[in-house]
Enzyme design. Sequence first.
Site, short mmCIF file in Angstrom:
data_model
loop_
_atom_site.label_atom_id
_atom_site.label_comp_id
_atom_site.label_asym_id
_atom_site.label_seq_id
_atom_site.Cartn_x
_atom_site.Cartn_y
_atom_site.Cartn_z
N SER A 246 -3.70 0.05 -7.30
CA SER A 246 -3.70 1.40 -7.85
C SER A 246 -4.30 1.44 -9.25
O SER A 246 -4.08 0.54 -10.07
CB SER A 246 -2.27 1.92 -7.91
OG SER A 246 -2.24 3.17 -8.56
N GLU B 196 4.08 14.61 -13.52
CA GLU B 196 2.89 14.53 -12.64
C GLU B 196 2.95 15.56 -11.52
O GLU B 196 4.01 16.15 -11.27
CB GLU B 196 2.76 13.12 -12.05
CG GLU B 196 3.92 12.76 -11.12
CD GLU B 196 3.48 11.88 -9.95
OE1 GLU B 196 2.57 12.28 -9.21
OE2 GLU B 196 4.09 10.81 -9.77
N LYS C 92 7.67 1.57 -4.85
CA LYS C 92 8.18 1.44 -3.48
C LYS C 92 7.79 0.11 -2.88
O LYS C 92 6.73 -0.42 -3.17
CB LYS C 92 7.59 2.54 -2.61
CG LYS C 92 8.17 3.88 -2.87
CD LYS C 92 8.01 4.76 -1.65
CE LYS C 92 8.59 6.12 -1.92
NZ LYS C 92 7.64 7.00 -2.62
N ASP D 32 -6.86 -3.34 -2.68
CA ASP D 32 -6.27 -2.04 -2.98
C ASP D 32 -5.21 -2.17 -4.07
O ASP D 32 -4.06 -2.48 -3.80
CB ASP D 32 -5.70 -1.41 -1.71
CG ASP D 32 -5.32 0.05 -1.92
OD1 ASP D 32 -5.38 0.53 -3.07
OD2 ASP D 32 -4.97 0.73 -0.92
N1 PSU Z 1 4.32 6.20 -5.12
C1 PSU Z 1 5.31 6.93 -4.65
N2 PSU Z 1 5.19 8.29 -4.60
C2 PSU Z 1 4.06 8.91 -5.01
C3 PSU Z 1 3.02 8.10 -5.54
C4 PSU Z 1 3.20 6.77 -5.57
O1 PSU Z 1 6.34 6.41 -4.29
O2 PSU Z 1 3.97 10.14 -4.95
C5 PSU Z 1 1.79 8.75 -6.07
C6 PSU Z 1 1.82 8.68 -7.60
O3 PSU Z 1 1.22 9.87 -8.12
C7 PSU Z 1 0.95 7.47 -7.89
C8 PSU Z 1 -0.06 7.53 -6.77
O4 PSU Z 1 0.34 7.53 -9.16
O5 PSU Z 1 0.66 8.01 -5.64
C9 PSU Z 1 -0.69 6.20 -6.49
O6 PSU Z 1 -1.69 6.37 -5.52
P1 PSU Z 1 -2.67 5.16 -5.15
O7 PSU Z 1 -1.80 4.15 -4.45
O8 PSU Z 1 -3.71 5.79 -4.26
O9 PSU Z 1 -3.21 4.66 -6.45
MN MN Z 2 -5.58 2.67 -3.65
#
Ligand code: PSU
Ligand code: MN
Length: 310
Positions: free
Chosen positions: A141, A28, A160, A139
């Site tokens: 993901s 990614e 995390k 929220d």
């Molecule tokens: N969690 C991490 N480091 C990251 C991400 C998530 O510890 O860099 C990145 C990844 O690319 C993940 C995205 O897919 O953030 C998720 O973002 P959101 O919470 O906005 O869906």
């Molecule tokens: Mn989000």
Amino acid sequence: MNYLPPNYVISPAVARARQLGLPVVALETAVLTHGLPRPENLRAAREMESQVFQHGATPATIALLAGKVHIGLTTEQLEQLSRMDGLRKISRRDFGLAIARGESGGTTVSGTLVAAHQAGIRVFATGGIGGVHRGGGMDVSADLPELGRTPVLVVCSGAKSILDLPATLEVLETQGVPVIGLQTDEFPAFYSRESGLQVNLRVETPQEAAQIALAHWQSGVEGAVLLVVPPPEEVALPARQVESWIDQALREAGEKHIHGPAVTPFLLDRVAHLSGGASLQANLGLLFNNARVAAEAAAAIPGPTRLRSV
Ligand code: PSU
Ligand code: MN
């Protein structure tokens, strides 16, 4: 999977590996554009590619460049992306928007899964997946439903603890995503090897995980298999220490009314500062290790052409 959608550009190295059925590992780029500070971001992206290569697979780093979905980047393209400001974070939602506007951006786990699947790639290495955010709001993901629908083996170090980890595991179960621990019974919490939460199954080798993923897909389930790998002992941080940084970062995010896709990058940046760089070392160490594990798993998964004839 013998064709690519328009607006996709595949690098010669990845095209060749795909044609010959050689192992390919998707990587990614949201980690490059939004997850890590400069200059470590570029160093990390290069080193992940190098780990994949050294362990016998072809790296396919995925990103949006000027409105095209790139599967495999040149050194120059990777460098360009690492230096650009104001880039969009590309998740499933964002493909049409970014392509129509000719934008560039780093793909998240969900965005990378979409593109990797279109290119017939079956293994993907990342740091941590997104999940259910704390606080009982909405929220969640896009990574979670994407994992539920895309047949790729995803190698990561869990998620995390900026997230609600028990809720994240519940949604993975709802989405039908098996969580396999590599030499661990516990779901890792990214910086920490422990979370107190159990995986669904423990394996001792990446090859074993690959066999389970194949059995999963051959049984008709069109979804991801999550292989979780604890951060290496040398860089892992104690969970209790990480928790205090996260508590503070979450308080600040609340006070500053950070929301939407900005939440994750904000929390990551604050934890990196509060930990005085220790979290950065953990982050880099686990990314490289996961790239290696993914390459080893990819060697045990047949390429797309052969898989289709099973
Ligand atoms: N969690 C991490 N480091 C990251 C991400 C998530 O510890 O860099 C990145 C990844 O690319 C993940 C995205 O897919 O953030 C998720 O973002 P959101 O919470 O906005 O869906
Ligand atoms: Mn989000």
